[in-house]
Design an enzyme around this catalytic site. Sequence first.
Site, PDB file in Angstrom:
ATOM      1  N   ALA A  76       0.833  -1.201   0.000  1.00  0.00           N
ATOM      2  CA  ALA A  76       0.000   0.000   0.000  1.00  0.00           C
ATOM      3  C   ALA A  76       0.866   1.249   0.000  1.00  0.00           C
ATOM      4  O   ALA A  76       1.959   1.266   0.560  1.00  0.00           O
ATOM      5  CB  ALA A  76      -0.917   0.018   1.217  1.00  0.00           C
ATOM      6  N   GLU A 130      -1.946 -12.472  -3.684  1.00  0.00           N
ATOM      7  CA  GLU A 130      -3.314 -12.395  -4.177  1.00  0.00           C
ATOM      8  C   GLU A 130      -3.617 -10.931  -4.462  1.00  0.00           C
ATOM      9  O   GLU A 130      -3.132 -10.041  -3.760  1.00  0.00           O
ATOM     10  CB  GLU A 130      -4.334 -12.910  -3.145  1.00  0.00           C
ATOM     11  N   TYR A 160       2.514  -5.702 -10.835  1.00  0.00           N
ATOM     12  CA  TYR A 160       2.967  -7.088 -10.689  1.00  0.00           C
ATOM     13  C   TYR A 160       3.375  -7.678 -12.029  1.00  0.00           C
ATOM     14  O   TYR A 160       4.395  -8.379 -12.122  1.00  0.00           O
ATOM     15  CB  TYR A 160       1.892  -7.938 -10.016  1.00  0.00           C
TER      16      TYR A 160
END
Length: 154
Positions: free
Chosen positions: A71, A104, A116
């Site tokens: 985050a 995830e 990612y």
Amino acid sequence: MSVCGAVRATAERVVSFARLSFSMLRCRGASHSGAPPTWSRRWGHARGDGRVVGYLCLWEVAGELHITNVAVHPTVRRRGIARTLLGGVLDDARQRGLRLVVLEVRPSNAEALGLYDSFGFRVVGRRRGYYYDTGEDALVMEADLQAAQPGSRA
């Protein structure tokens, strides 16, 4: 900005910060006191004033990493902080001979999926109803740190 070893985010800072970034809090692997078990690491990222502006939490188990949260504070997003955090973690894991990283992500999180993907993560599965706040599925992604990935750091 300093990364990882120079700044360890406290449990209190991470929890208050997480509330700004996630609709549900998932402190997987943390004990009731908020301190991680010995096989878990918490990485922080700070600006010169020492304020935590981004973080990455992970598990390290059996020679693999499982990233549980990434985050960045809403006021400083899109400045490469998540990329710096993730790159530092992956570089460290690679240097220590770790091979696999798993995470995830919500299919609706286009920014995270792009990040990612740029590090060589690929979708390997789906967990139905994983996010209990919305019932949204999670995409399971993994990266092989020892594989040659042209144009990426993974």
